[in-house]
Design a protein around this motif. Structure first.
Motif, PDB file in Angstrom:
ATOM      1  N   ILE A 188       0.856  -1.190   0.000  1.00 23.01           N
ATOM      2  CA  ILE A 188       0.000   0.000   0.000  1.00 23.01           C
ATOM      3  C   ILE A 188       0.890   1.238   0.000  1.00 23.01           C
ATOM      4  O   ILE A 188       1.731   1.404   0.882  1.00 23.01           O
ATOM      5  N   MET A 189       0.705   2.104  -0.985  1.00 25.13           N
ATOM      6  CA  MET A 189       1.607   3.229  -1.188  1.00 25.13           C
ATOM      7  C   MET A 189       1.647   4.161   0.017  1.00 25.13           C
ATOM      8  O   MET A 189       2.724   4.651   0.404  1.00 25.13           O
ATOM      9  N   VAL A 190       0.491   4.414   0.618  1.00 28.48           N
ATOM     10  CA  VAL A 190       0.439   5.333   1.757  1.00 28.48           C
ATOM     11  C   VAL A 190       1.257   4.778   2.932  1.00 28.48           C
ATOM     12  O   VAL A 190       2.048   5.497   3.551  1.00 28.48           O
ATOM     13  N   LEU A 191       1.070   3.492   3.226  1.00 28.01           N
ATOM     14  CA  LEU A 191       1.820   2.871   4.315  1.00 28.01           C
ATOM     15  C   LEU A 191       3.322   2.854   4.018  1.00 28.01           C
ATOM     16  O   LEU A 191       4.145   3.088   4.905  1.00 28.01           O
ATOM     17  N   GLN A 192       3.687   2.586   2.790  1.00 27.03           N
ATOM     18  CA  GLN A 192       5.099   2.563   2.429  1.00 27.03           C
ATOM     19  C   GLN A 192       5.732   3.942   2.608  1.00 27.03           C
ATOM     20  O   GLN A 192       6.855   4.059   3.127  1.00 27.03           O
ATOM     21  N   THR A 193       5.025   4.997   2.192  1.00 21.59           N
ATOM     22  CA  THR A 193       5.548   6.360   2.318  1.00 21.59           C
ATOM     23  C   THR A 193       5.722   6.738   3.784  1.00 21.59           C
ATOM     24  O   THR A 193       6.749   7.309   4.177  1.00 21.59           O
ATOM     25  N   ILE A 194       4.738   6.405   4.600  1.00 19.43           N
ATOM     26  CA  ILE A 194       4.838   6.699   6.031  1.00 19.43           C
ATOM     27  C   ILE A 194       5.977   5.897   6.656  1.00 19.43           C
ATOM     28  O   ILE A 194       6.751   6.403   7.474  1.00 19.43           O
ATOM     29  N   GLY A 195       6.086   4.638   6.265  1.00 22.31           N
ATOM     30  CA  GLY A 195       7.098   3.765   6.840  1.00 22.31           C
ATOM     31  C   GLY A 195       8.524   4.208   6.558  1.00 22.31           C
ATOM     32  O   GLY A 195       9.433   3.915   7.338  1.00 22.31           O
ATOM     33  N   HIS A 196       8.739   4.930   5.456  1.00 22.09           N
ATOM     34  CA  HIS A 196      10.081   5.423   5.150  1.00 22.09           C
ATOM     35  C   HIS A 196      10.626   6.342   6.233  1.00 22.09           C
ATOM     36  O   HIS A 196      11.850   6.447   6.405  1.00 22.09           O
ATOM     37  N   PHE A 197       9.729   7.012   6.971  1.00 25.74           N
ATOM     38  CA  PHE A 197      10.164   7.991   7.964  1.00 25.74           C
ATOM     39  C   PHE A 197       9.890   7.556   9.404  1.00 25.74           C
ATOM     40  O   PHE A 197      10.174   8.296  10.333  1.00 25.74           O
ATOM     41  N   VAL A 198       9.331   6.366   9.574  1.00 28.66           N
ATOM     42  CA  VAL A 198       9.147   5.818  10.917  1.00 28.66           C
ATOM     43  C   VAL A 198      10.465   5.202  11.354  1.00 28.66           C
ATOM     44  O   VAL A 198      11.087   4.451  10.581  1.00 28.66           O
ATOM     45  N   PRO A 199      10.957   5.522  12.557  1.00 28.89           N
ATOM     46  CA  PRO A 199      12.275   5.021  12.971  1.00 28.89           C
ATOM     47  C   PRO A 199      12.378   3.498  12.920  1.00 28.89           C
ATOM     48  O   PRO A 199      11.488   2.799  13.406  1.00 28.89           O
ATOM     49  N   LEU A 200      13.449   3.033  12.285  1.00 25.87           N
ATOM     50  CA  LEU A 200      13.842   1.627  12.205  1.00 25.87           C
ATOM     51  C   LEU A 200      13.035   0.792  11.216  1.00 25.87           C
ATOM     52  O   LEU A 200      13.430  -0.337  10.898  1.00 25.87           O
ATOM     53  N   ILE A 201      11.939   1.296  10.694  1.00 26.77           N
ATOM     54  CA  ILE A 201      11.112   0.494   9.801  1.00 26.77           C
ATOM     55  C   ILE A 201      11.844   0.139   8.496  1.00 26.77           C
ATOM     56  O   ILE A 201      11.812  -1.028   8.067  1.00 26.77           O
ATOM     57  N   PRO A 202      12.520   1.094   7.810  1.00 22.69           N
ATOM     58  CA  PRO A 202      13.260   0.684   6.599  1.00 22.69           C
ATOM     59  C   PRO A 202      14.344  -0.342   6.895  1.00 22.69           C
ATOM     60  O   PRO A 202      14.581  -1.249   6.079  1.00 22.69           O
TER      61      PRO A 202
END
Length: 260
Positions: A188-202
């Motif tokens: 899901i594009m929205v979740l992926q975009t948010i996840g890029h800036f959530v600490p440690l997720i990438p």
């Protein structure tokens, strides 16, 4: 600078040597807690956790324990210094509060790393799990260490200004459990975009990909994830450093450094 680094390592070593049962108990508790988590997952799933699920669980648990220890050491450490009346003395040190607490954060992070590696060894021994480790895993893991350091600085900023942040620390520490459970890489594009800036997720996503793929598979996706890992690391490190400097300036301006 070298004297301060040596002093911090000596302080950390003396605490571990003075309270060896505490350190051993933390490792045993972490390993047993993971085993209980596995048992609970098997019960809920109606069968054993196999394949990528158990590997992802191990990676997520290791990252969570890393954050748990790093954030806890920084937050509770400053709160304890304030309660003992020694925080103001640290601010008067020749190095200055930023350099001093940055050194302390690095030392605490290295101590937490030793704890996490021992815990991981205990988990692998207890569960019989075998991870296919490679040198490529060191890159996202190192970036995860830097993000954990940045989170430690953020928590230290809160502790310097507000002193008593025990409940906030609990929310931050255990909030990462829910963050790691959110499927940011589900497509899901929205979740992926948010996840890029959530600490440690990438880093979490990249570690999983490197553990699950071999050879030249998904090289483009790996390169893209590595890029976002670097962006994520730089974002949180800059944010942590700015927040710490602002917090020390606010505490000095209000004259609340020695308060508790």
């Amino acid at each position: 600078m070298l004297t301060a680094i040596e002093s911090e390592f000596r302080r950390s070593f003396l605490l571990m040597r003075r309270y060896p049962t505490e350190t051993l108990a933390q490792i045993i508790l972490a390993v047993v807690s993971f085993y209980a988590l596995i048992a609970g997952g098997q019960f809920m799933a109606g069968g054993p956790l196999l394949g990528t699920r158990i590997t992802d669980l191990v990676v997520g648990y290791v990252l969570w324990m890393l954050v748990l220890n790093t954030v806890g050491d920084m937050g509770f450490g400053i709160a304890e210094e304030a309660e003992n009346g020694t925080l103001e003395q640290l601010f008067l040190a020749p190095l200055g509060p930023f350099q001093l607490f940055l050194i302390r954060a690095v030392v605490d992070l290295l101590t937490s790393l030793v704890f996490v590696l021992l815990m991981l060894a205990g988990i692998l021994w207890l569960t019989g799990l075998r991870l296919h480790l490679s040198a490529a895993l060191l890159v996202p893991f190192f970036l995860a260490l830097v993000v954990a350091l940045a989170l430690g600085l953020l928590v230290a900023s809160l502790a310097i200004v507000f002193k008593r942040i025990n409940q906030v620390l609990s929310i931050i520490q255990f909030g990462f459990v829910f963050l790691l459970m959110i499927p940011f890489d589900s497509g899901i594009m929205v979740l992926q975009t948010i996840g890029h800036f959530v600490p440690l997720i990438p880093m979490f996503s990249l570690l999983k990909m490197l553990l699950h793929t071999t050879g030249q598979l998904a090289m483009s996706a790996t390169a893209q994830l590595l890029f976002w890992c670097i962006v994520n690391t730089a974002f949180w490190l800059v944010l942590g450093m700015i927040a710490f400097r602002q917090a020390t300036a606010v505490a000095r301006r209000k004259g609340t450094i020695g308060h508790y």
